[in-house]
Design a protein around this motif. Structure first.
Motif, PDB file in Angstrom:
ATOM      1  N   ARG A  68       7.608   5.989  -8.830  1.00 37.42           N
ATOM      2  CA  ARG A  68       6.188   6.331  -8.712  1.00 37.42           C
ATOM      3  C   ARG A  68       5.874   7.821  -8.684  1.00 37.42           C
ATOM      4  N   LEU A  69       6.863   8.660  -8.383  1.00 39.66           N
ATOM      5  CA  LEU A  69       6.604  10.096  -8.309  1.00 39.66           C
ATOM      6  C   LEU A  69       7.310  10.832  -9.434  1.00 39.66           C
ATOM      7  N   ASP A  70       6.591  11.766 -10.039  1.00 35.27           N
ATOM      8  CA  ASP A  70       7.143  12.565 -11.128  1.00 35.27           C
ATOM      9  C   ASP A  70       6.626  13.991 -10.997  1.00 35.27           C
ATOM     10  N   PRO A  71       7.484  14.949 -10.804  1.00 35.05           N
ATOM     11  CA  PRO A  71       8.936  14.836 -10.724  1.00 35.05           C
ATOM     12  C   PRO A  71       9.364  14.173  -9.405  1.00 35.05           C
ATOM     13  N   LYS A  90       0.850  -1.190   0.000  1.00 39.43           N
ATOM     14  CA  LYS A  90       0.000   0.000   0.000  1.00 39.43           C
ATOM     15  C   LYS A  90       0.888   1.243   0.000  1.00 39.43           C
ATOM     16  N   VAL A  91       1.685   1.385  -1.046  1.00 37.87           N
ATOM     17  CA  VAL A  91       2.651   2.479  -1.088  1.00 37.87           C
ATOM     18  C   VAL A  91       1.985   3.851  -1.181  1.00 37.87           C
ATOM     19  N   LYS A  92       0.757   3.900  -1.696  1.00 37.01           N
ATOM     20  CA  LYS A  92       0.081   5.192  -1.806  1.00 37.01           C
ATOM     21  C   LYS A  92      -0.086   5.857  -0.447  1.00 37.01           C
ATOM     22  N   SER A  93      -0.222   5.045   0.605  1.00 31.66           N
ATOM     23  CA  SER A  93      -0.444   5.607   1.940  1.00 31.66           C
ATOM     24  C   SER A  93       0.703   6.520   2.368  1.00 31.66           C
ATOM     25  N   TRP A  94       1.940   6.144   2.069  1.00 32.62           N
ATOM     26  CA  TRP A  94       3.058   6.993   2.469  1.00 32.62           C
ATOM     27  C   TRP A  94       3.584   7.866   1.332  1.00 32.62           C
ATOM     28  N   LEU A  95       3.328   7.481   0.090  1.00 33.64           N
ATOM     29  CA  LEU A  95       3.731   8.347  -1.017  1.00 33.64           C
ATOM     30  C   LEU A  95       2.944   9.659  -1.001  1.00 33.64           C
ATOM     31  N   LYS A  96       1.707   9.615  -0.521  1.00 39.74           N
ATOM     32  CA  LYS A  96       0.902  10.835  -0.405  1.00 39.74           C
ATOM     33  C   LYS A  96       1.566  11.824   0.540  1.00 39.74           C
ATOM     34  N   SER A  97       2.098  11.325   1.644  1.00 48.09           N
ATOM     35  CA  SER A  97       2.786  12.208   2.593  1.00 48.09           C
ATOM     36  C   SER A  97       4.022  12.819   1.959  1.00 48.09           C
ATOM     37  N   ILE A  98       4.794  12.014   1.256  1.00 46.09           N
ATOM     38  CA  ILE A  98       6.008  12.514   0.609  1.00 46.09           C
ATOM     39  C   ILE A  98       5.664  13.557  -0.447  1.00 46.09           C
ATOM     40  N   SER A  99       4.644  13.276  -1.238  1.00 46.35           N
ATOM     41  CA  SER A  99       4.214  14.221  -2.265  1.00 46.35           C
ATOM     42  C   SER A  99       3.727  15.527  -1.640  1.00 46.35           C
ATOM     43  N   ALA A 100       2.956  15.420  -0.561  1.00 43.65           N
ATOM     44  CA  ALA A 100       2.457  16.623   0.111  1.00 43.65           C
ATOM     45  C   ALA A 100       3.614  17.458   0.652  1.00 43.65           C
ATOM     46  N   PHE A 101       4.585  16.812   1.283  1.00 45.62           N
ATOM     47  CA  PHE A 101       5.746  17.544   1.792  1.00 45.62           C
ATOM     48  C   PHE A 101       6.508  18.210   0.649  1.00 45.62           C
ATOM     49  N   ALA A 102       6.666  17.497  -0.466  1.00 52.18           N
ATOM     50  CA  ALA A 102       7.416  18.021  -1.604  1.00 52.18           C
ATOM     51  C   ALA A 102       6.711  19.217  -2.247  1.00 52.18           C
ATOM     52  N   ASN A 103       5.397  19.259  -2.148  1.00 58.66           N
ATOM     53  CA  ASN A 103       4.630  20.329  -2.782  1.00 58.66           C
ATOM     54  C   ASN A 103       4.280  21.470  -1.832  1.00 58.66           C
ATOM     55  N   THR A 104       4.827  21.439  -0.620  1.00 62.04           N
ATOM     56  CA  THR A 104       4.610  22.523   0.328  1.00 62.04           C
ATOM     57  C   THR A 104       5.965  22.987   0.844  1.00 62.04           C
ATOM     58  N   ASN A 105       6.066  23.200   2.123  1.00 64.50           N
ATOM     59  CA  ASN A 105       7.312  23.689   2.717  1.00 64.50           C
ATOM     60  C   ASN A 105       8.219  22.582   3.215  1.00 64.50           C
ATOM     61  N   GLY A 106       7.949  21.335   2.826  1.00 63.40           N
ATOM     62  CA  GLY A 106       8.769  20.216   3.257  1.00 63.40           C
ATOM     63  C   GLY A 106       8.220  19.573   4.511  1.00 63.40           C
ATOM     64  N   GLY A 107       8.906  18.578   4.990  1.00 64.67           N
ATOM     65  CA  GLY A 107       8.479  17.875   6.190  1.00 64.67           C
ATOM     66  C   GLY A 107       9.329  16.651   6.421  1.00 64.67           C
ATOM     67  N   SER A 108       8.970  15.916   7.450  1.00 64.65           N
ATOM     68  CA  SER A 108       9.713  14.718   7.821  1.00 64.65           C
ATOM     69  C   SER A 108       8.747  13.556   8.001  1.00 64.65           C
ATOM     70  N   LEU A 109       9.110  12.436   7.442  1.00 68.59           N
ATOM     71  CA  LEU A 109       8.326  11.214   7.574  1.00 68.59           C
ATOM     72  C   LEU A 109       9.204  10.215   8.320  1.00 68.59           C
TER      73      LEU A 109
END
Length: 102
Positions: free
Chosen positions: A83-86, A34-53
């Motif tokens: 799975r993520l682009d970019p 279920k990679v979407k569960s954590w890829l969403k967090s990574i994508s959200a961090f990448a598209n905002t001010n960053g973050g830590s998972l």
């Protein structure tokens, strides 16, 4: 007991991770099916001010550790690349605490 500094952005107290950043998420384990569960967090961090998972930490901040951190890190890195682009800029930082890997 005083807080034990691990890095500049987090501390561990009584085996509980206390993140000092505004944007973080905890994942108890790597969901390989279920990679979407954590890829969403990574994508959200990448598209905002960053973050830590933090992997190997439950929702309460308790460090439960990862069974195979090297294999998990390779899986995380490869999954992000395919799975993520970019592909976002990420930093995988292993942490050892109390015989557990995060």
């Amino acid at each position: 007991m005083p807080l034990a500094p691990i890095t500049g952005f987090m501390q561990i107290h009584d085996n509980i991770l206390i993140a000092e950043c505004s944007f973080y998420d905890f994942k108890e384990k790597i969901e390989r099916k279920k990679v979407k569960s954590w890829l969403k967090s990574i994508s959200a961090f990448a598209n905002t001010n960053g973050g830590s998972l933090f992997y190997g930490v439950n929702n309460n901040g308790e460090i439960v550790g990862l069974e195979n951190p090297q294999s998990d890190a390779e899986f995380i890195s490869e999954t992000i690349k395919t799975r993520l682009d970019p592909v976002p800029e990420i930093q995988l930082t292993p942490i050892e605490h109390g015989g557990r890997s995060v």
